[in-house]
Design a protein around this motif. Structure first.
Motif, PDB file in Angstrom:
ATOM      1  N   TYR A  83      -6.577  69.455 -58.755  1.00 60.30           N
ATOM      2  CA  TYR A  83      -7.063  70.644 -59.445  1.00 60.30           C
ATOM      3  C   TYR A  83      -7.361  71.672 -58.364  1.00 60.30           C
ATOM      4  O   TYR A  83      -8.256  71.482 -57.554  1.00 60.30           O
ATOM      5  CB  TYR A  83      -8.329  70.325 -60.252  1.00 60.30           C
ATOM      6  N   ASN A  84      -6.559  72.727 -58.325  1.00 54.35           N
ATOM      7  CA  ASN A  84      -6.770  73.831 -57.398  1.00 54.35           C
ATOM      8  C   ASN A  84      -7.237  75.037 -58.202  1.00 54.35           C
ATOM      9  O   ASN A  84      -6.580  75.431 -59.162  1.00 54.35           O
ATOM     10  CB  ASN A  84      -5.478  74.201 -56.655  1.00 54.35           C
ATOM     11  N   ARG A  85      -8.344  75.594 -57.796  1.00 58.83           N
ATOM     12  CA  ARG A  85      -8.896  76.746 -58.502  1.00 58.83           C
ATOM     13  C   ARG A  85      -9.342  77.793 -57.510  1.00 58.83           C
ATOM     14  O   ARG A  85      -9.718  77.496 -56.386  1.00 58.83           O
ATOM     15  CB  ARG A  85     -10.099  76.338 -59.379  1.00 58.83           C
ATOM     16  N   GLU A  86      -9.314  79.028 -57.971  1.00 57.59           N
ATOM     17  CA  GLU A  86      -9.712  80.175 -57.177  1.00 57.59           C
ATOM     18  C   GLU A  86     -10.608  81.041 -58.055  1.00 57.59           C
ATOM     19  O   GLU A  86     -10.402  81.144 -59.260  1.00 57.59           O
ATOM     20  CB  GLU A  86      -8.456  80.947 -56.782  1.00 57.59           C
ATOM     21  N   LEU A 111     -10.797  81.328 -69.044  1.00 62.10           N
ATOM     22  CA  LEU A 111     -10.678  81.567 -67.614  1.00 62.10           C
ATOM     23  C   LEU A 111     -11.309  82.890 -67.190  1.00 62.10           C
ATOM     24  O   LEU A 111     -11.655  83.069 -66.028  1.00 62.10           O
ATOM     25  CB  LEU A 111      -9.204  81.564 -67.182  1.00 62.10           C
ATOM     26  N   SER A 127     -11.481  82.391 -63.105  1.00 58.21           N
ATOM     27  CA  SER A 127     -11.190  81.268 -62.221  1.00 58.21           C
ATOM     28  C   SER A 127     -10.015  80.497 -62.795  1.00 58.21           C
ATOM     29  O   SER A 127      -9.864  80.372 -64.008  1.00 58.21           O
ATOM     30  CB  SER A 127     -12.403  80.355 -62.054  1.00 58.21           C
ATOM     31  N   GLY A 128      -9.190  79.999 -61.888  1.00 57.43           N
ATOM     32  CA  GLY A 128      -8.021  79.243 -62.305  1.00 57.43           C
ATOM     33  C   GLY A 128      -7.071  79.067 -61.148  1.00 57.43           C
ATOM     34  O   GLY A 128      -7.382  79.437 -60.010  1.00 57.43           O
ATOM     35  N   PRO A 129      -5.893  78.540 -61.415  1.00 61.50           N
ATOM     36  CA  PRO A 129      -4.889  78.369 -60.366  1.00 61.50           C
ATOM     37  C   PRO A 129      -4.472  79.731 -59.798  1.00 61.50           C
ATOM     38  O   PRO A 129      -4.532  80.746 -60.483  1.00 61.50           O
ATOM     39  CB  PRO A 129      -3.713  77.699 -61.082  1.00 61.50           C
ATOM     40  N   SER A 153      -8.284  79.245 -52.510  1.00 54.10           N
ATOM     41  CA  SER A 153      -8.134  78.042 -53.308  1.00 54.10           C
ATOM     42  C   SER A 153      -9.082  76.934 -52.848  1.00 54.10           C
ATOM     43  O   SER A 153      -9.246  76.694 -51.665  1.00 54.10           O
ATOM     44  CB  SER A 153      -6.693  77.558 -53.190  1.00 54.10           C
TER      45      SER A 153
END
Length: 157
Positions: A83-86, A111, A127-129, A153
């Motif tokens: 799970y990569n989130r920014e 998001l 927030s999300g990929p 990320s």
């Protein structure tokens, strides 16, 4: 090719500099970088996304990173189940037609949230990929964006 790396490091002065120097010497671009403490005291996770030319260079790069002082582990987590989130914060001029803005962010569902809606500015949090955040910013570009802040990320396996 864009790769995501997760490193576990000891919190010591110069550790981040040593890591980034490896990329600088090889003239690789670090796209994003995020450092955060772990549940273990004195240990941090550094997640970064970098442009790496090919898989041979990738193997060599990981070997060089692992040899550095204060590095506990290095993983290329690009192809793993992660799970990569920014986090993205956006300040834009409040649109005359607020319904259009609501309609624009509606497909992003949970998001995106409006932090504050003033007469002059509207503040958004998302927030999300990374690719989803890029798409959101592209969609918002038709509005008068005053400022954008992105965290880079962060990833977990």
């Amino acid at each position: 090719m864009r790769r995501t790396f997760r490193t576990k490091v000891r919190d010591k002065a110069g550790t981040l500099n040593r890591l980034t120097s490896i990329f600088v010497r090889r003239q690789f671009n670090i796209v994003t970088l995020s450092a955060t403490p772990t549940v273990e005291e004195g240990i941090s996770d550094i997640t970064f996304v970098a442009e790496v030319p090919d898989s041979d260079v990738l193997r060599n790069l990981i070997t060089q990173l692992e040899k550095q002082i204060n590095i506990i582990s290095v993983e290329d987590i690009t192809d793993t189940n992660t799970y990569n989130r920014e986090l993205v914060l956006v300040k834009l001029r409040t649109p005359e037609n607020n319904e259009q803005l609501q309609k624009l962010i509606q497909p992003y569902d949970a998001l995106v949230s409006i932090l504050k809606d003033e007469e002059q500015f509207t503040y958004l949090q998302a927030s999300g990929p990374q690719y989803t955040m890029d798409n959101l910013i592209d969609d918002l570009s038709s509005y008068n964006i005053e400022q954008i802040a992105r965290t880079g990320s962060a990833g977990i396996i």
